[in-house]
Every structure is written in structure tokens, then in C-alpha cells.
Write an enzyme that holds these catalytic residues in place. Structure first.
Site, PDB file in Angstrom:
ATOM      1  N   HIS A 266      30.287  12.128   4.489  1.00 51.69           N
ATOM      2  CA  HIS A 266      29.193  11.300   5.002  1.00 51.69           C
ATOM      3  C   HIS A 266      29.484  10.741   6.395  1.00 51.69           C
ATOM      4  O   HIS A 266      28.589  10.647   7.229  1.00 51.69           O
ATOM      5  CB  HIS A 266      28.887  10.161   4.030  1.00 51.69           C
ATOM      6  N   HIS A 345       2.561  30.959  23.046  1.00 56.68           N
ATOM      7  CA  HIS A 345       4.000  31.213  22.930  1.00 56.68           C
ATOM      8  C   HIS A 345       4.754  29.896  22.833  1.00 56.68           C
ATOM      9  O   HIS A 345       5.370  29.479  23.803  1.00 56.68           O
ATOM     10  CB  HIS A 345       4.485  31.997  24.146  1.00 56.68           C
TER      11      HIS A 345
END
Ligand SMILES: [Zn+2]
Length: 440
Positions: A266, A345
Site C-alpha cells: 500500500h 482521431h
């Protein structure tokens, strides 16, 4: 690469379940509510006065001791990584997680109860596009304990993870793209595991009062103690991937990149989430283009257009900043969202096409050749491109500097130019272009 816009998603309706919290051992019920676009994920403490909420953002990260804790003011929520992992991987961008305690139910120690909950609530598309973090260059974080996370550019979200216990016991490796289907099938049901030698200090700190073999696998020496057999031979590395997804969700954007993780935990996951948030803040701050010199041996737009026949939307040079000696040139092009190619695009994910960068290089090289030839009786034709590489995406708001250097001219007929494009001091594309000269 997807060409449909990726939209934000929330849950279709409220759904909930109850269980036991890991650290306090108390009963807790949790409800998932729909939330509007750009809301993000927020925890709501129903048990406290005024029902305060906490944003699931890296700014609110408090501690990362074995589990991830968020806090705002005096309000805390603990062990948030499994529910966040499920929401992120199952495509939920906006939701309220309402709880009547300071911790979600631990369930069986996996994210399976949360996947079930999300499926019960349903997932629905919203009208705004999703925000992504596109990895432009490798990033990494490392801890003193040997944990290492590297983030590499990629078109999808992928994780390649190596997990290893004390003395490299239970060394496992898995590499996978993260999609809702893959998460549900391969990752969600992998349970939390603890090493026996790590349990004693946790019990002394009173950290795992709700812990039992029902919601965690305990590893003692070479033995695996759990209520039911392992769900996967490599269940541990799968749970590590589950935790990485949950912790990185705190960065606040969907990641398009490849996470390579070695012995993650973590603390190091949170470190990478912080680095992502910092990089995003830096990018946001860089939207103002830097001053670009004009005059002084350069060419303004008018002069460029006297030389190049190209016109909107195909003129890829705004201005020539300068020439260096006889064979070098630097020009600039501001890339705005108004470029016509961004419409297709891609919708919702604007990236400058690589071929347009090559076109920009060719036009800038032509300007250099023209200056060299000092004649209008012949015209240079773009013949070939070699060693073309696209290194980083070019996005709306970028200022692209186009460099060209004439490396070879054979007789009067052929010329070769080495070109590269630079955005934010980093090369985004490069190539070697060949030209031939013909009489007009
Ligand atoms: Zn976990």
C-alpha cells in the site's frame, strides 16, 4: 485503440449489503448510490452527525499501514482499497459509498462482494467523457524495503506484478490487462493474505479485531491456512494486483499505461498515486505556451506561406524560429483542439496522428531546402521516410517544436534531413526524410 468516446459511468440504482469490518470487528452496512458526472467516488459516514463525505482522492490519504485510510478533518474511513478497486475496474467513475461505520465490510477478504454489489446496482453510461491519465514517459517509485513500481506508456491499463514473501517464499508473477471482464474472472475473488510473523504486531496494535480465516489467508512457513482452498494457485499475486488497482484509483483519473510492480504494497502504491496526481497538476499548469521568438532570422506565418504551397488545414508550420548555419532549422506549431484531425482521431480521446507529425517535419525540411536552393525553378518532393519513431502522444494544448537538419545532399537531385519534434523538452517523434528535386 477505441474510436468511440469513452464516457463516464455511475451505478444504475442504489444497492447495499452488510458485513463485519476488519479492524473494529463491528457490523457495518454499505450502500452504493448513483452520482452525477465529475463527482468521482466519495465515502459518506451515515453514522456521524451531518453525514460528512470524504473524497476518494490521494490528497485525503492518511495512513497506509497494511490497508489504505482516507480522512478529511477528523473523519476517517479505513481499508478502502477493495471497494475502490472493484469500482475502478468495473468502470464506475461516479458513486457515493455510504457506510454506518468507519470501514467497509471485509467480506471474504476479496473484492468479490463488491463486484456482486456493482452488478446488482448495474452500471450506466453518463453524458460526459472520461478523464484519463496518459503515461507519456516512464515513471517509477521505489521503497527502502525493495518495493518497486514502474509505469510505462501503453494504450490500455495493464499490470505486470511480481509478489514475493519473506525469504522469497510464494514468489508469483502475473501480467494482465485490466478490463471489467478480466477483473471479474481473474482478480476480484483473490483474497487478502497475511504472513503469520506479521500477525502478532497487528494483534498487539489491536488492528485486526474482525480478522479470521473467513476473510484472510494466513501463511505460516510453507503452510497456507484458510477456510477454503486457494482459489487460484497464484492467488497472492492476484490480490496484490487488486490492491494496486484500488490504491491507484486515488489518483482520480483512469490510467492508460502499464504498471510493472515488484513486491508492491500500500505504501509504494500510494506513492505512485501521489506521483500521478503531481504529474497531472504539472500538466494542467503547463497549458500556457512559452514565449516563442519572432523575427531575428526567423520567418513569420506570411513568409512561411510565401514559400510553402500548403494551406489550412494542411499547413503544419506556424512560424520558423530560426536557422542555424546553412543546414539547420527550428519551427513551431501550436496544437489546438481546433485541429480538424482531432474530430476523428479520436472522439473523446484527442491524439495528434503520427503521420501529421511526419508531414510537419517534411514541411519544415522543405523550408530549409528552399532557403538553401534560393531558387524557385525547382521544387522538392518528399520521397521517403526512414527510422520514424513516435515516442509520446501529442495532445491539444501542446506546443510542438520541429527540428530539421540537412545531413546529406547528393548532387543537385537528392537531399536527406534528420528531423525530430519536441514537446515540453521531450522528443515526441523523429525520422529521416528523403527529398528529390524536380524542375517545376
Ligand atoms: Zn487487499
Amino acid at each position: 485503440m477505441a474510436i468511440t468516446p469513452e464516457l463516464q459511468h455511475t451505478v444504475g440504482k442504489t444497492a447495499g449489503f452488510s458485513g463485519t469490518s476488519l479492524h473494529t470487528g463491528e457490523k457495518v452496512s454499505l450502500k452504493l448510490h448513483p452520482a452525477p458526472v465529475d463527482h468521482g467516488i466519495k465515502f459518506k459516514r451515515k453514522d456521524l452527525q451531518d453525514e460528512p463525505t470524504i473524497d476518494a482522492k490521494v490528497d485525503n490519504l492518511k495512513t497506509v499501514e497494511r490497508a489504505t485510510t482516507l480522512g478529511e478533518g477528523a473523519v476517517r474511513v479505513h481499508t478502502v482499497e477493495h471497494v475502490l478497486s472493484a469500482l475502478s475496474a468495473m468502470d464506475v467513475d461516479n458513486a457515493i459509498i455510504e457506510m454506518d461505520a468507519n470501514e467497509p465490510p471485509i467480506g471474504d477478504g476479496s473484492a468479490q462482494p463488491y463486484v456482486d454489489l456493482i452488478k446488482k446496482a448495474g452500471v450506466t453510461a453518463q453524458e460526459q467523457p472520461r478523464k484519463f491519465f496518459d503515461v507519456r514517459e516512464p515513471m517509477h517509485v521505489e521503497s527502502k524495503t525493495g518495493a518497486l513500481l514502474v509505469l510505462l506508456p501503453d494504450n490500455t491499463f495493464r499490470i505486470s506484478c511480481t509478489q514475493a514473501g519473506p525469504n522469497n517464499r510464494f514468489a508469483q508473477f502475473l501480467s494482465t490487462e485490466i478490463t471489467p471482464a478480466i477483473f471479474e474472472r481473474e482478480i476480484a475473488s483473490a483474497r487478502t493474505f497475511v504472513y503469520y510473523e506479521d500477525l502478532q504486531p497487528l494483534m498487539e496494535k489491536n488492528l485486526i479485531r474482525g480478522g479470521s480465516l473467513e476473510n484472510a489467508i494466513v501463511v505460516r512457513g510453507e503452510a497456507v491456512l484458510s477456510k477454503e482452498p486457494l482459489r487460484f494457485a497464484d492467488e497472492f499475486v492476484r490480490h496484490k494486483i487488486l490492491d494496486i488497482i484500488g490504491d491507484l484509483a486515488l489518483a482520480g483519473r483512469r490510467i492508460r499505461g502499464h504498471v510493472v510492480a515488484v513486491k508492491p504494497g500500500h505504501a509504494v502504491n500510494a506513492e505512485l498515486a501521489r506521483a500521478l496526481a503531481r504529474e497531472q497538476a504539472r500538466r494542467n499548469a503547463m497549458s500556457t505556451p512559452r514565449p516563442v521568438p519572432i523575427g531575428d532570422g526567423g520567418l513569420d506565418t506570411d513568409e512561411v506561406m510565401k514559400i510553402l504551397p500548403h494551406r489550412y488545414p494542411f499547413l503544419m508550420v506556424d512560424r520558423v524560429i530560426g536557422f542555424e548555419g546553412e543546414n539547420k532549422i527550428v519551427a513551431v506549431k501550436s496544437i489546438t483542439i481546433n485541429e480538424p484531425f482531432f474530430q476523428g482521431h479520436f472522439p473523446g480521446h484527442p491524439v495528434m496522428p503520427g503521420v501529421m507529425q511526419v508531414e510537419a517535419m517534411a514541411q519544415v525540411a522543405s523550408l530549409l531546402l528552399f532557403k538553401l536552393a534560393k531558387t524557385t525553378s525547382r521544387i522538392g518532393y518528399f520521397m521517403s521516410a526512414d527510422s520514424v519513431k513516435f515516442r509520446k502522444p501529442v495532445l491539444p494544448g501542446d506546443t510542438m517544436f520541429i527540428h530539421a537538419e540537412l545531413t546529406k545532399s547528393r548532387g543537385e537531385r537528392l537531399a536527406k534531413a534528420k528531423c525530430h519534434c519536441v514537446v515540453n523538452d521531450a522528443v515526441v517523434s523523429e525520422g529521416e526524410l528523403m527529398f528529390t528535386f524536380l524542375d517545376k
